[in-house]
Design an enzyme around this catalytic site. Sequence first.
Site, PDB file in Angstrom:
ATOM      1  N   ASN A 247       0.814  -1.221   0.000  1.00 48.25           N
ATOM      2  CA  ASN A 247       0.000   0.000   0.000  1.00 48.25           C
ATOM      3  C   ASN A 247       0.847   1.272   0.000  1.00 48.25           C
ATOM      4  OD1 ASN A 247      -2.499  -1.208  -0.121  1.00 48.25           O
ATOM      5  ND2 ASN A 247      -2.828  -1.214   2.080  1.00 48.25           N
ATOM      6  N   CYS A 334      -6.616  -1.421   9.937  1.00 42.51           N
ATOM      7  CA  CYS A 334      -6.287  -2.262   8.782  1.00 42.51           C
ATOM      8  C   CYS A 334      -6.032  -1.292   7.632  1.00 42.51           C
ATOM      9  CB  CYS A 334      -7.400  -3.266   8.489  1.00 42.51           C
ATOM     10  SG  CYS A 334      -9.075  -2.589   8.439  1.00 42.51           S
ATOM     11  N   SER A 335      -6.761  -1.423   6.529  1.00 37.62           N
ATOM     12  CA  SER A 335      -6.604  -0.449   5.454  1.00 37.62           C
ATOM     13  C   SER A 335      -7.502   0.762   5.696  1.00 37.62           C
ATOM     14  CB  SER A 335      -6.921  -1.093   4.100  1.00 37.62           C
ATOM     15  OG  SER A 335      -5.999  -2.138   3.817  1.00 37.62           O
ATOM     16  N   GLY A 337     -10.132   0.566   7.974  1.00 41.38           N
ATOM     17  CA  GLY A 337     -10.601   0.530   9.356  1.00 41.38           C
ATOM     18  C   GLY A 337     -12.052   0.166   9.534  1.00 41.38           C
ATOM     19  N   TRP A 338     -12.642  -0.560   8.544  1.00 38.37           N
ATOM     20  CA  TRP A 338     -14.052  -0.932   8.719  1.00 38.37           C
ATOM     21  C   TRP A 338     -14.312  -2.414   8.506  1.00 38.37           C
ATOM     22  CZ3 TRP A 338     -14.849   3.300   4.618  1.00 38.37           C
ATOM     23  CH2 TRP A 338     -14.418   2.883   3.367  1.00 38.37           C
ATOM     24  N   ASP A 339     -13.259  -3.213   8.292  1.00 40.90           N
ATOM     25  CA  ASP A 339     -13.436  -4.661   8.129  1.00 40.90           C
ATOM     26  C   ASP A 339     -12.705  -5.423   9.233  1.00 40.90           C
ATOM     27  OD1 ASP A 339     -15.058  -4.607   5.789  1.00 40.90           O
ATOM     28  OD2 ASP A 339     -13.299  -4.164   4.575  1.00 40.90           O
ATOM     29  N   LYS A 376     -19.262  -1.541   5.824  1.00 42.58           N
ATOM     30  CA  LYS A 376     -20.066  -1.359   4.608  1.00 42.58           C
ATOM     31  C   LYS A 376     -20.973  -2.577   4.368  1.00 42.58           C
ATOM     32  CE  LYS A 376     -16.801  -0.498   1.601  1.00 42.58           C
ATOM     33  NZ  LYS A 376     -16.244  -0.018   0.326  1.00 42.58           N
ATOM     34  N   ARG A 380     -20.527  -5.145   1.388  1.00 43.77           N
ATOM     35  CA  ARG A 380     -19.941  -6.434   1.754  1.00 43.77           C
ATOM     36  C   ARG A 380     -20.941  -7.587   1.631  1.00 43.77           C
ATOM     37  NH1 ARG A 380     -16.027  -4.079   0.767  1.00 43.77           N
ATOM     38  NH2 ARG A 380     -14.377  -3.390   2.205  1.00 43.77           N
TER      39      ARG A 380
END
Length: 546
Positions: A247, A334-335, A337-339, A376, A380
């Site tokens: 990333n 994480c990337s 921040g929502w998974d 999401k 998802r």
Amino acid sequence: MDFIKTPKVDNVKLLERYNARKSTLGTLYLTTTHLIFVDAQGKKETWVLHMHMSTIDRLPLTTGGSPLQIRCKDFRCVTFVIPRDRDCQDITESLQQLSQPSNIESLYAFDFSLNDDIQKSFGWHLYDTDTEYLRMGVPSTHWALTNMNKSYEICDTYPRNLYVPASATTPILVGSSKFRSRGRLPVLSYLNRSNQAAICRCSQPLAGFSARCVEDEQMLHAILKANPKSKYMYVVDTRPKINAMANKAAGKGFENENYYSDIKFYFCGIENIHVMRNSLQKLIDLCEMRNPSMSAFLTGLESCGWLKHIKSVLDTAVFIAKAVRDGTSVLVHCSDGWDRTAQTCSLSGLILDPYYRTVQGFQALIEKEWLSFGHKFTDRCGLLGTVDSKEVSPVFTQFIESVWQLMQQFPCAFQFNDRFLITIHDHVYSCQFGTFVGNCEKDRLDLRLSERTYSLWGYITKHMSEFLNPFYKKSYEHQEPVIMPNTSPQCVKFWAGMYNRYENGIHPRENIVDILSSASDHCASLEDHVQLLEKVTYSAQKNLKD
């Protein structure tokens, strides 16, 4: 109704899942919400909700007709043989449109009506952000509420009410937000009242190969100082380090250790949404094998990697929980921040706090970590036909299963049972309730879901007896408030009750918890009846004396 070309087809065969030679003859009905199969005798009905349908495939023609196979998001798989190929084509086209609405306001929740005596408003206000943080002892000397996001101007995927270190000034908050992916700056997720260690969450920094943000460094230092008893804190990156490094080429990545003093960095290795999606598909294919040998099943279970991923999520949650238990604050990301962040923050809270292991507390946990902080769900769960298939992933399914894994090791620590978890999981996809519609808090307010749809929490509250665990002991939270699971490979189990629950056989398996729950309900009914008889007897004796 415009999508329904053929509402009824006679002489349809429903194939037995594990024996294609066995079938049931009946009539297939297509409604605006369900596909319904009624056998020829009218004794058995099979209802399949359109929103639960994942894939709808026409299989090669046979001498008996045109097979239509439907795989569902609740792990059901049904195959119908329709006599005329034209009818099969019409039903397939109708189902593809009905199961994948193009507009979010076409979802089932906006038309669904409960037969129960439940008002639409009931359940929507059972959770309150300020009340939940007050339970944790916030606001306090070290933590304060900021109104900077009251109109979602700093971060439109975060909640309006954010709790941050009291020492963090407005320039620090704004600067940190600009340095974090999608503006998701570090904020408080959970505070341990006994030792003031905190779990905070955010997204990855826009660090690239050399970028630096003084305000973000000050923000993390403020989080560290909000825990006076600790000399350092952890930054837990839930990704594999190689993914985080990749990333950097896109201007993102992870924190540079040289710029963040008194902080220890830890990578956890939970794979991304694409790996998880493929892993679950392999698990589903394995569960649909008709006559697997023991070695084929075990080999397939190993090669699909699903249990390995569950173990990775649990390992990370345990690491965070141990750090907080020992008095060290942790920042998780994480990337975006929502998974993976939602998975691990919620599970570590569940390990640390007995309140989250109650029905009400678990609902609060989901509201806080998943709904308020913007997992999401629409994307998802693939609720709309406009969602990119690459965005779909079983992130929430993994969380639900991880909770189940904890319940297997601590059966007396949870107020709720397996059915509670499965009901929540299935209604995330069913869209009967508005609770999980949308990708963030702002979406749900814009859609006015609390006015226009029912709440799943209201439904669960009205049917509470179905979801209670007969093994639950209230005293357990005092004896062992922190439950620290064993995450050794041999302790991670395959959840047949989730993935194989639609199996049919000569000897159907009945869950021992369900048997105990039924016995408990029966005993309660008998006790009520005894009390009624005692009252009647007392009244009769009193009347005789008079």
